[in-house]
Design an enzyme around this catalytic site. Structure first.
Site, PDB file in Angstrom:
ATOM      1  N   LYS A 185      44.180 -78.007  41.533  1.00 48.65           N
ATOM      2  CA  LYS A 185      42.873 -77.594  41.053  1.00 48.65           C
ATOM      3  C   LYS A 185      41.899 -77.664  42.218  1.00 48.65           C
ATOM      4  O   LYS A 185      41.745 -78.713  42.858  1.00 48.65           O
ATOM      5  CB  LYS A 185      42.429 -78.554  39.942  1.00 48.65           C
ATOM      6  CG  LYS A 185      41.190 -78.110  39.210  1.00 48.65           C
ATOM      7  CD  LYS A 185      39.969 -78.863  39.687  1.00 48.65           C
ATOM      8  CE  LYS A 185      38.822 -78.713  38.726  1.00 48.65           C
ATOM      9  NZ  LYS A 185      37.590 -79.323  39.252  1.00 48.65           N
ATOM     10  N   TYR A 239      39.963 -82.694  45.809  1.00 46.49           N
ATOM     11  CA  TYR A 239      38.539 -82.646  46.130  1.00 46.49           C
ATOM     12  C   TYR A 239      38.277 -83.239  47.504  1.00 46.49           C
ATOM     13  O   TYR A 239      38.406 -84.452  47.693  1.00 46.49           O
ATOM     14  CB  TYR A 239      37.743 -83.476  45.119  1.00 46.49           C
ATOM     15  CG  TYR A 239      37.599 -82.903  43.748  1.00 46.49           C
ATOM     16  CD1 TYR A 239      37.910 -81.583  43.450  1.00 46.49           C
ATOM     17  CD2 TYR A 239      37.131 -83.699  42.713  1.00 46.49           C
ATOM     18  CE1 TYR A 239      37.759 -81.073  42.172  1.00 46.49           C
ATOM     19  CE2 TYR A 239      36.972 -83.202  41.429  1.00 46.49           C
ATOM     20  CZ  TYR A 239      37.288 -81.882  41.162  1.00 46.49           C
ATOM     21  OH  TYR A 239      37.130 -81.392  39.893  1.00 46.49           O
TER      22      TYR A 239
END
Lengths: 306, 306, 306, 306, 306
Positions: E204, E170
């Site tokens: 991810k 992220y």
């Protein structure tokens, strides 16, 4: 003021323990141009700058490109971090030596007090069959205390496992900026000496840029304007003492500059070069071609057998 | 107010464990001037200041210069960091004792709250055959908590391995600057005592500078102006108690000053001197000559047998 | 509001493990005034304040002065840090018990958020034959998180080695200054309780100073002005519960004050006093004389057998 | 919006390892009111607030008061820190279970970014015969990174030793203050869930205070004003999932409020209450009386068997 | 500029050690849609956002809801933190694989320099029978040094235990906000590469948002406006190299968007999706229905067999 010839240094290999000597000899004599020289291919730009460096040559985004290039063109070693070493190096094990870089950082946040944190350790390097461990030291950073302690742990592990230690010695941070900047003769000369004093077997330096305007902010005698770039290279090589010096290329430059600095560093007693973007931002055959030129030039310019 | 004679101290060696005693005796009696004196050659300036200190005598850039000088002139020991100890000391092992300095820092960033981080440990010193470990303590630094904890680890390892501990006790940082400064009698007297209390076997101090204007900012009784420099030296030696004191020279001074302070420190009960730039910034024969003078003066001035 | 008599506490010794009991009994019954009292001589001022404390009595600069005084006058124990314990205590081993103080700091930098870093550990205390370990806790310091974690490690080691733990419980830092100050009843009452709750066997407190003007800033009920100093002492002793309390003297006061506070603390259920500068800033015979008076007064005032 | 009934949870005990199950069953069934309820007596106010909390009932300053009360009145457990656990609990071992609180802090410094540092560990709890370990988590504190790492170590040790983990889940710090405050439904609901997710077996919560003015600063849906306090309690119990919930009392309230909130929490599926000042700030017989009332009410209100 | 097709990558599984291969194969082929795809159900929102995410579907507050959904609908794995893994997963062991997320943080304090602290370790994952460990890396955070060191420890433990490592990559923090923001192509492309270089087996990523206005602040070539979202996805998948990519859904979007991005990622060479709120904020039968659609679409769009 000048340093006419590099100080004659005793063989580095003679001072090394058997483990370090065994591994470093592979890089100096068994792979790469040979005759005691070093030609490294770094592929850590994906961490240090992000994928933007791969756009000039889209093929370079796939690490296979660099690994196959390093093996095919006959580099002394390829330098990368744990992810590439784990997922891409295995196919090339035995074909080209591995330098596992242990620390790295993104260039997203500002770097007034940079520190490059370790994401891997020397035991990882041993496990992966690496022939050297790499560490980036930010010379003069306000966080030098954390940096030198971290490097100390790496250095001790290198001694324990007989793993050669290559230090990327980069002057960085707000304090260096006020004393002539990261590319100044003062800063890089300091970096060369500090890396050697901290136990580096090989020191990776950037090419100094003589800039009389900026050099005025450096301490004496660096601020007196009497140095040529050749002086500066010779001084830095001398400052690294018995530690071998490799010069990096940084962002892509024209071929003449690239070959000139290759020759300079070897004539000054340096041991080689570490060229990344200057090589793999070219398409495959062009890359092979320039590597061939570099290797030939290295062998014809070499002045020091470690 | 004066301290006429240094407080008579019991033999330090009598209080030491066999390991420490064995090693420290080598420095005090077997090497150097002997008769319980200490003459150290420090070569850590490449870290603390960078290569700029080597320009006055270009030969000094090659660590061989200092190592051969230390061995040839008969120093009690040479003090350096891990890189030099690993790559240059092996050729001189047995010819001159080694003090491995465990911490160091560049002078690039400002030092309002300095800490000198450890890049090596006492086990490294044992492995390299050193006869003492060196530690730089920044007395009064706002980061004294990290400093004293770090020193505590070093001290415990010294106790465990029987390795003598030499503390470079340097007042530093913004708080000291407000209380008379790093060279004040107050600051150096405090440094001497703190180093001894922290377990130093030998304390390295800088020469105090009596400066009535600055001393006004020191706490009583240091601020009352009644002290001579000789008083100050005697006090600092007394503050170090059974720990031996060696005085450092700092940047190059004229020969008379150098010899005067050598005599002062020994007459005051100190054990010796640690002269770096004052010696190796001279060319070889001049260096040998001044060392010979220093050694003679030491032996004729010595007042304390440890 | 008043606490007429100190809360009757069960014997502390009965709650201790054999190792702690053995060692603490030596201090309470075999050395010092005896009958369960404690008379400690602290010699850590060289760290906490520097040598300036030794000027009033130059002889006191030599740690021999305090060690011989402690042994000759019959103190319960002498408290010092690792340097003195290593180099001076051995001559007095068996003649006076040792409390090894594990942490300390200079008073050079400002102390808005103080922390006293450990330079030694409980294993050092065991090795040196100490009968207790000492720790300075800065109650209410903004760095209490580091402090309490550090103390937790010391406390666990004390439990592991059966070493009594003596906590110097000092309210300090910018937040305490805003709530009545370091000498307020509020602050010292809190310190007494906190030290006990953290596992201290003995708590060292400073004498409270009732100051209605400052106490207004303390939380209720300390801010309502209805307390005498005798109340405050009784409260603090009660707050320490089964942990024994010793009162410190601080800087030198006149003899009457010294003897008064000695009596107060013992009548309030405290176990003794820790007097440094008040004793060793006197010349030898005067020091012996006041110690004799203190010991007699302690034995005639003692109200609690631990 | 409402949660009419608490989500039916599977037995907590069924999910626990034998060590945790053995110890927690003691608290739930063998001591205290029984039938799977929990009634805890906390005596950590001497650390968290200082002795000021003991003035309303002077007898309460002596920890004996709380220990004998806990044993005599039949609490499920007494919760305290290492000092009391070491020096006062031994007399009551086997008479009332012990919860060793592992961390704590004074309320002297401001708490914009609070962290409660560990002064003891789970091994201490095992050694002292405790049946649970307690940890204070400051939910939403800017120092949550240190807090969650520290809790992680405690949680792992609890898993290793089979020690039930009770988390005091307290929203705290400057960021919570901006989102409705520490007593808001939002904050406490978050705290309940976070504690459960971090591995708490029992979660200790404060009673929410619905305050439409402050709740406007909470994120949706907490800011829409449609919740009663009963809703809030049910939600928080549901958020804790299989972890048991005990409600704390905080500072002393009137008896009706005390009993009301006891009933609320048990009807909402909570497992009990933790009442300190509300109990021990009363004199002995009054304390016994209110405890008896609380226990009866708990047994008549209990809705969940863990 | 475009990347027409994803770079052909060698099988990831072929590069993995037996332990990693065994576990990852379960997720890719034995559970979930199969054929080398990944469909993950994350239930960590209770930590990252608090219980507010459960209000749209009250049943979702009970973790049973997500666990039974994951097992019944046939997910490749469920991802959660230690509390749920300990107290809820045991009932589903063997029915759906577990990804133990090792770090997490509340969103209460501002996140200019975020770090997600580890509350569990890889050994916990092994003990609980997990088939992968999850780690959240805040790419470009000013605290990247702590983050990368922490990740390094996790990565080494994964290598040691043969545990696949899934990195939630992220971009976050004040520096990223100044260079195009957390959802920019630049930021997510960098995140993909960094995670792979740090040793992730699966990365991810969030879906990029092309926003010409914001992208102007990104470095070249991301700032030149010539990229479509499909380009961006392909680039990011290529940047992750041999590491598999799963795309997250974030907050709830409409079904068409959800299915479109599922198809995009698989066609681009990604391996699957991780959908939490988009699934479990629906009531049970609606959730099952959309999962079925997603699984079918995944199998019909899959372009890469790892």
């Amino acid at each position: 003021m000048e340093v006419k010839t590099a100080i004659e240094q005793k063989s580095l290999l003679a001072t090394l323990t058997p483990g370090k000597r065994t591994r470093l000899r592979r890089l100096l004599f068994e792979f790469g141009p040979g005759q005691g020289t070093l030609l490294f291919l770094p592929i850590d730009q994906g961490i240090e700058h992000g994928p933007r460096d791969f756009f000039p040559n889209p093929a370079s985004k796939d690490p296979e490109y660099q690994f196959s290039l390093a093996a095919e063109a006959g580099y002394s070693a390829i330098a990368c971090e744990i992810g590439l070493a784990s997922k891409y190096y295995p196919d090339y094990a035995g074909q080209v030596p591995l330098i596992l870089k242990l620390n790295g950082r993104t260039d997203v946040p500002p770097a007034e007090a940079p520190l490059s944190p370790c994401n891997a350790n020397v035991e990882d390097a041993v496990r992966l069959g690496a022939d050297a461990a790499g560490y980036t030291l930010y010379v003069g950073s306000p966080r030098q205390d954390d940096d030198l302690i971290q490097l100390g742990h790496v250095r001790r592990d290198c001694d324990r496992f007989g793993m050669p230690l290559i230090v990327w010695a980069y002057p960085r941070g707000s304090a260096i900026d006020k004393k002539g900047g990261r590319d100044s003769f003062y800063a890089i000369d300091y970096a060369a000496r500090l890396a050697m004093e901290m136990g580096a077997d090989v020191v990776k330096l950037n090419m100094e840029k003589i800039d009389p305007e900026k050099d005025k902010d450096s301490p004496a005698p660096y601020n007196d304007g009497g140095f040529t770039q050749e002086d500066a290279i010779r001084h830095c090589v001398a400052s690294a003492g018995r530690s071998l010096v490799v010069l990096s290329g940084g962002s892509k430059v024209d071929d003449e500059t690239l070959l000139d600095q290759t020759r300079f560093i070897l004539e000054a007693g340096g041991s080689g070069v570490i060229y990344g973007r200057n090589v793999w931002q070219r398409e495959h055959s062009a890359a092979l071609e320039i590597i061939e030129q570099i290797k030939e030039l290295m062998l014809s310019s070499v002045t020091r057998i470690p």
